[in-house]
Motif scaffolding. Structure first.
Motif, PDB file in Angstrom:
ATOM      1  N   ASP A   1      -7.843   0.629  -1.602  1.00  0.00           N
ATOM      2  CA  ASP A   1      -6.642   0.988  -2.354  1.00  0.00           C
ATOM      3  C   ASP A   1      -6.817   0.523  -3.798  1.00  0.00           C
ATOM      4  OD1 ASP A   1      -4.130   1.516  -3.344  1.00  0.00           O
ATOM      5  OD2 ASP A   1      -3.136  -0.104  -2.242  1.00  0.00           O
TER       6      ASP A   1
ATOM      7  N   ARG B   1       4.100   3.282 -10.249  1.00  0.00           N
ATOM      8  CA  ARG B   1       2.825   2.840  -9.673  1.00  0.00           C
ATOM      9  C   ARG B   1       2.064   4.045  -9.123  1.00  0.00           C
ATOM     10  NH1 ARG B   1       2.443  -2.179  -5.488  1.00  0.00           N
ATOM     11  NH2 ARG B   1       3.063  -3.233  -7.398  1.00  0.00           N
TER      12      ARG B   1
ATOM     13  N   GLN C   1       0.803  -1.224   0.000  1.00  0.00           N
ATOM     14  CA  GLN C   1       0.000   0.000   0.000  1.00  0.00           C
ATOM     15  C   GLN C   1       0.831   1.267   0.000  1.00  0.00           C
ATOM     16  OE1 GLN C   1      -2.377  -1.486   3.253  1.00  0.00           O
ATOM     17  NE2 GLN C   1      -4.154  -1.549   1.902  1.00  0.00           N
ATOM     18  N   GLY C   2       1.693   1.350  -1.005  1.00  0.00           N
ATOM     19  CA  GLY C   2       2.466   2.558  -1.214  1.00  0.00           C
ATOM     20  C   GLY C   2       3.786   2.565  -0.472  1.00  0.00           C
TER      21      GLY C   2
ATOM     22  N   TRP D   1      -5.014   0.708  -7.419  1.00  0.00           N
ATOM     23  CA  TRP D   1      -3.725   1.094  -7.976  1.00  0.00           C
ATOM     24  C   TRP D   1      -3.471   0.465  -9.337  1.00  0.00           C
ATOM     25  CZ3 TRP D   1      -0.321  -2.839  -9.020  1.00  0.00           C
ATOM     26  CH2 TRP D   1      -0.411  -4.019  -8.267  1.00  0.00           C
TER      27      TRP D   1
ATOM     28  N   HIS E   1      -1.384   5.059  -6.722  1.00  0.00           N
ATOM     29  CA  HIS E   1      -2.394   4.586  -5.775  1.00  0.00           C
ATOM     30  C   HIS E   1      -3.434   5.673  -5.527  1.00  0.00           C
ATOM     31  CE1 HIS E   1      -0.236   0.998  -4.035  1.00  0.00           C
ATOM     32  NE2 HIS E   1       0.813   1.661  -4.467  1.00  0.00           N
TER      33      HIS E   1
END
Length: 416
Positions: free
Chosen positions: A339, A356, A323-324, A341, A358
């Motif tokens: 989330d 990437r 998650q980032g 992405w 998100h």
């Protein structure tokens, strides 16, 4: 002395079974042990791994930017086999080799943003391995990585890697069915080797059970039960210890259709052990990978639900991977997390490129948390040296909860 958990007493049999198998195998090979002892040494291996990382953090709410210049040095020793038994030993040292203007969570420099890499020396692994054609096992301090590491992993991004003290058995059948069972008495966390603001380890009686079945070529189904039990610990709050106890059960599917890969999973989590919380939260994810024109495109939608003000928790996961890279959501918000992405991976010569994007939103409220852009260039210089440039830019839409954060890294890793 830390308290002893009630909880999962019966699964301690797993460690006893593994011990019995180890002793039995040793006894069966006793007559030949002396003759084979030289190969136990001469067929062993040694590996050195040096990872230098400079991490820079600019986070709203801090007047100063964090600058951490750290070297992780790792020695790994593997013995040769003695019958079905071998041994592994691994030790890490994390040292400052430049600027140390950062909050490591134990150095007291709270005027700087956090870079959770305390300095120190720690035994990362020391365990006996059992290896037969169908059965594998480990007894001692070891890495445990299950499935896609979304729930149980080793957190290799941090310098002091997460490992587990306990026993593990893995069995594979000819039919494509496999079982994996672990009993863990202690989780050696990234915040060690010594206690700081966070506990360096969690003690308790945790059990991880997983089974995978090959439905057909390129199609696999998995089922899991991860029961995390954490003891109370003097000097630390329930939020830092017992309230991390939970029981997660779920199903996971991996498949491939005409070159397009699909991963999907569903799970439900409840409080467990001595947790003071009371909740039932859901989890699901759908992820697609598709190659096109020499590139790999990925897209996913992942939801960690919430109930009674508690979000679905994955404290043992390889969180940085998901998650980032700004690590804003290592702990799930009280109103859950959605989330969405997309990413693209490609190569220019020996340089691997990743981008990437998100979009983060609450699951149980209408709040939008923010968006994040992650970029990475990794160059495999040769078989020994890898260089990485990496950045994460989190643009907050809820600054009172999640401040704007920009991080950048220069990493040089040498292995031989």
């Amino acid at each position: 002395m830390r308290g002893r958990a009630s909880g999962w007493a019966a699964p301690k049999l797993l460690a006893l079974v593994l011990s019995g198998l180890t002793v039995t195998s040793w006894a069966q090979s006793q007559s030949a042990a002396r003759e084979r002892l030289p190969s136990f040494v001469t067929q062993g291996s040694a590996e050195l791994d040096f990872r230098y990382r400079y991490e820079w953090v600019d986070q709203d709410g801090f007047d100063d930017r964090a600058k951490a210049s750290l070297l992780r040095s790792r020695l790994t020793l593997e013995s040769g086999p003695l019958g079905p038994i071998s041994a592994s030993f691994e030790i890490d040292n994390v040292s400052n080799v430049g600027p140390d203007d950062y909050n490591s969570t134990e150095n007291g420099q709270v005027d700087f943003p956090t870079v959770a890499d305390p300095q120190g020396t720690d035994i990362n692994q020391v365990f006996l391995k059992l290896a037969t054609p169908r059965l594998e096992g480990g007894l001692g301090r070891q890495r445990i990585v299950l499935g896609d590491m979304r729930f149980i992993g080793s957190k290799p991004w941090r310098n002091n890697e997460q490992t587990y003290d306990g026993g593990r058995l893995q069995w594979k059948a000819t039919s494509g069915l496999s079982f994996d069972a672990s009993y863990v008495a202690r989780v050696n966390r990234i915040f060690g080797p010594d206690d700081g603001f966070n506990p360096a380890d969690w003690r308790g009686d945790s059990v991880f059970l997983r089974s995978d079945f090959r439905l057909a070529e390129k199609h696999q189904l998995g089922a899991f039960l991860y029961a995390l039990d954490v003891d109370t610990q003097a000097g630390f709050s329930a939020a830092q210890t017992v309230n991390n106890s939970s029981k997660s059960t779920g199903l996971e599917y991996h498949g491939e259709f005409s070159g397009v890969k699909l991963r999907t999973a569903v799970a439900v989590q409840r409080d467990a052990g001595r947790s003071e919380l009371s909740y039932r939260a859901d989890y699901y994810v759908v992820e697609l990978h598709a190659p096109y024109a020499g590139l790999e495109f990925k897209a996913a939608y992942e939801v960690l639900g919430a109930d009674n003000g508690v979000g679905f928790a994955t404290p043992l996961a390889n969180g940085h991977r998901y998650q980032g890279w700004a690590d804003r959501f290592l702990a799930t918000p009280a109103d859950g997390l959605k989330d969405a992405w997309v990413s693209v991976n490609g190569k220019i010569g020996a340089v691997a490129l990743t981008g990437r994007y998100h979009d983060f939103r609450a699951e149980a409220s209408s709040e939008t948390f923010g968006q994040e852009l992650d970029l990475q260039a990794q160059w495999s210089v040769n078989g020994y040296l890898t260089a990485t440039l990496k950045t994460a830019v989190f643009d907050s839409k809820a600054p009172s909860r999640y401040p704007d954060t920009t991080k950048a890294w220069l990493i040089m890793q040498l292995r031989f």
